[in-house]
Scaffold this active site. Structure first.
Site, PDB file in Angstrom:
ATOM      1  CG  ASP A 298      18.448  21.032 -16.948  1.00  0.00           C
ATOM      2  OD1 ASP A 298      18.384  22.117 -17.547  1.00  0.00           O
ATOM      3  OD2 ASP A 298      19.307  20.171 -17.196  1.00  0.00           O
ATOM      4  CB  THR A 300      18.733  18.969 -21.726  1.00  0.00           C
ATOM      5  OG1 THR A 300      18.705  20.123 -22.544  1.00  0.00           O
ATOM      6  CG2 THR A 300      19.280  17.799 -22.511  1.00  0.00           C
ATOM      7  CG  ASP A 524      20.518  15.455 -17.025  1.00  0.00           C
ATOM      8  OD1 ASP A 524      20.798  16.671 -16.974  1.00  0.00           O
ATOM      9  OD2 ASP A 524      20.184  14.873 -18.077  1.00  0.00           O
TER      10      ASP A 524
END
Length: 768
Positions: A298, A300, A524
């Site tokens: 991912d 970010t 996250d």
């Protein structure tokens, strides 16, 4: 969200704790001390060797009981290492554990999950894991994903009175629920405890070793029984000698240290990673990440820092109180994501505005909004989200958004009653460790796929700044085909994917796995949970949502993506080194079984006493294996562990047995009944062949590996020349003919082993 419940009072909480109505689920990170001791002490191998030890102690002398000391040492080492790993895991588990927020006496209080009591009021927000069962008390657009329990992928809208189950997690919205079942009574509590326990389940390496041990067991049983009968018959006039020779043949058949060294290597890996603030929630994850061929990232929080800042506010012509509206929307969000936190930091709260109906952000919608009433009484519906979602294709404002995206900036669109009002441009900072980590994976032949919910142009710009190959061709995930085979081909060909929804992330992981890849997924946010769960290895950031940490096998507690190479390195060390030592242990088993078979057929005394094989095993296997199992090893993990071990161990064991029995029978002809001299010649041959096998396994050579092999050879030479040790081990080389012949036979066997090893080595891949 309007709070209508105040929760329990302090006396009510104390009353429930006294009644045992508390969420006292045991710690999930590791076994108890008692379980560790029992698991290392009461093993099948210890039971077998223990019986043989009792038999030797009954007939003496004590020198032949040395193998019992090895088992005791192995057990102590195993217990100590696992206890060290347990302390590391328990400490890290506390750091990484979810801490729910409960409402008591009208105040929100953060507590450990184990401190929740019956009838507690637990607050919920996006990304929260539901740790106990309950009934919804308050809900504001509350959506819960129960797929980890039911398999149903679509989020479930929850309203007051609806049940919620432990093991599910909040996708969007906010609310609270009253607990109805805690501890072991909670749904899925037992499953969660077992699923996240520190374990060796589903380890390819452990499964391979278990396969080998099953084969060895079936070899040992008939051979051992035949050897027992043979030695009792051959030594019928000397029962103690028959027992000693029989035990001497049985003990080396058991690969007593192989399982220990496997567990120890994993435990040491856990401790080393723990020092880097990396929590390994499932032991095979160390091994699994070493086998990974694709890492799905991912953007970010992985490639970029989670902190953002408003870089620019671009009005789109309409006259509107943009700054005030942004401040109101940010303040109204009780669980702001990084984008909303950046907006809140840039624009102050506006208490004179009134917030009506709200729609919280979700990864599926890609926008949030609210009905706001201005101080002058004007009311409008405001939305903040992805420009290409809120605007139709071809809208002129999208060109401006894409222009920012090409610079790696994140762009949000603010609309009023569906009319575009302003672009909010957010700056993202690249993580300093990202370039080196990506370069490491490239050097190791591991493909990297960036899958993000952000605009593909912006994601591609970030990846391009990190020199990721293929970043100049970002793919909009909304254009990906639904057909699984076509999706797999598209994902295989692409590198950067934007506008990827939670379910699509899951589909992309499955598509890669369908192509034979071992996939690691990092993330996250709550939108990563499903993909993390389905990936071969799920890696969560410590600052991520509780739901992501709960389903991941590895948690990077300091949020450093740069820790992944360390995990890969540990996995490769474990796999490569255990394969090395497995070669040694299985070689010993093969030559021990073959020697026993030949002795039975020849009807001669077994050539060794237990002390001889303890000496040989310690110097050529036990001590070297301890160092080799913990040494650095960067070899890439490969499939076919069992086959490779057998390809070395079988010919090595056959040659060792053939050389030893040839030397022994030759010595019998030379010494004519001097059993000690005959045994000494056979011992010399077996030691030299086993040392040669160790020298092959220790390659490629480093200074310490050369020192290790030469030290083991030197130690055996000391035994042969020191009178006390000669007497202790009952070894004495008589004359020069038999010892010279023993060395010559060993050298011939060693050269044949070199030839066989080279022929069995796989050919290097062809270059085009």
């Amino acid at each position: 969200m309007l709070r209508v419940e105040t929760g329990l009072t302090a006396p009510e909480v104390a009353e429930r704790i006294a009644a045992g109505q508390v969420n006292d689920v045991p710690a999930r990170s590791s076994r108890s001390v008692g379980e560790i001791v029992r698991a290392n002490l009461f093993t099948r191998i210890n039971a077998i060797v223990g019986v043989l030890l009792i038999m030797i102690l009954a007939v003496g002398p004590i020198q032949d009981a040395l193998f019992g000391g090895v088992i005791i040492a192995n057990t102590l080492i195993g217990v100590i290492q696992e206890l060290r790993a347990k302390r590391t895991l328990d400490r890290l588990a506390i750091v990484g554990a979810a801490r729910p927020i409960v409402r008591r006496d009208g105040y929100a209080v953060e507590v450990d999950a184990a401190e929740i009591v019956l009838d507690d009021l637990v607050e919920l927000g996006a990304g929260d894991k539901i740790v106990v069962d309950g009934v919804v008390a308050e809900a504001e657009h509350l959506e819960v994903d129960e797929s980890l329990l039911t398999g149903e992928a679509d989020p479930v809208v929850k309203r007051p009175g609806d049940p919620v189950l432990s093991g599910s997690f909040v996708v969007s919205g906010a609310g609270s629920f009253t607990t109805t079942k805690v501890g072991r009574e909670a749904y899925a509590a037992r499953l969660a405890e077992e699923a996240s326990r520190f374990t060796l389940v589903d380890s390819q390496l452990r499964n391979g070793i278990n396969t080998i041990l099953r084969v060895v067991t079936w070899m040992i049983i008939p051979t051992g029984l035949a050897l027992v009968a043979s030695q009792l018959m051959v030594n019928r006039d000397d029962l103690p000698e028959a027992v000693r020779r029989m035990v001497g043949g049985l003990v080396p058949m058991v690969p007593e240290g192989l399982v220990l060294l496997t567990s120890m290597a994993f435990a040491v890996g856990v401790i080393r990673l723990g020092r880097r603030n990396t929590l390994v929630q499932e032991l095979p994850a160390i091994e699994g990440l070493a086998r990974v061929s694709v890492v799905a990232l991912d953007k970010t929080g992985t490639l970029t820092d989670t902190k953002m800042a408003v870089a620019e506010l671009r009005r789109l012509g309409a006259d509107a109180p943009v700054e005030a509206v942004l401040g109101v929307l940010a303040a109204a969000d009780e669980r702001p994501n990084p984008s909303m936190r950046a907006i809140a930091a840039a624009y102050p709260e506006q208490p004179q505005w009134t917030v009506g109906e709200r729609t919280p952000f979700s990864s599926a919608r890609r926008w949030s909004g609210a009905v706001l009433t201005a101080p002058d009484g004007g009311t409008a519906t405001w939305r903040l989200g992805a420009p290409d979602v809120l605007l139709p294709v071809g809208h002129e404002a999208l060109a401006g958004a894409d222009a920012y995206g090409t610079r790696g900036l994140r762009v949000l669109l603010l609309t009023r009653d569906e009319a575009p009002v302003a672009l909010v441009v957010l700056a993202q900072r690249l993580r300093a460790d990202a370039p080196d980590t990506l370069r490491y994976f490239a050097e190791q032949g591991v493909a990297v796929k960036v899958i993000s919910g952000d605009n593909p142009v912006s994601v591609g710009a970030v990846a391009k700044a990190l020199d990721l190959p293929g970043a100049d061709r970002p793919v909009d995930a909304r254009t990906l085909p639904d057909d699984r085979a076509q999706l797999a081909a598209a994902v295989e060909a692409g590198t950067v994917f934007g506008r990827v929804g939670p379910q699509q992330k899951r589909d992309i992981v499955a598509a890669l796995q369908s192509r034979g890849h071992t996939v690691a997924m990092t993330g996250d946010g709550v939108n990563d949970v499903l993909a993390l769960k389905d990936a071969d290895i799920g890696v969560a950031m410590g600052a991520g949502s509780p739901a992501t940490r709960a389903v991941a096998q590895i948690v990077l507690l300091d949020n450093s993506f740069a820790a992944l190479p360390s995990v890969v390195t540990e996995g490769r060390r474990v796999i490569g080194n255990i394969e090395r030592v497995a070669n040694l242990f299985l070689t010993k088993t093969v030559y021990s079984v073959l020697l026993a078979v030949i002795v039975v057929l020849s009807q001669v005394p077994y050539p060794f006493l237990p002390r001889h094989l303890t000496l040989i095993g310690s110097l050529t296997i036990g001590i070297p294996a301890f160092f080799l199992a913990l040494a650095p090893n960067a070899e890439r993990a490969r499939a076919g562990f069992v086959g490779r071990v057998l390809r070395f161990a079988v010919p090595a064991g056959v040659l060792a047995a053939a050389a030893t029995i040839t030397s022994y029978l030759s010595a019998r002809g030379i010494y004519d009944g001097n059993l000690e001299a005959e045994t000494s010649a056979a011992t010399l041959t077996l030691f030299l062949v086993a040392l040669w096998a160790l020298a092959i396994i220790a390659r490629p050579y480093t200074w310490w590996r050369v020192l290790l092999v030469t030290t083991m050879g030197g130690a055996f030479a000391v035994v042969l020349v020191v009178p006390f040790l000669q007497e202790f081990f009952q070894l004495e080389l008589v004359g020069g003919r038999a010892p010279g012949l023993a060395v010559a036979i060993a050298a011939a066997a060693g050269l044949l082993l070199e030839l066989v090893t080279r022929l069995a080595r796989p050919a290097p891949p062809r270059t085009r």
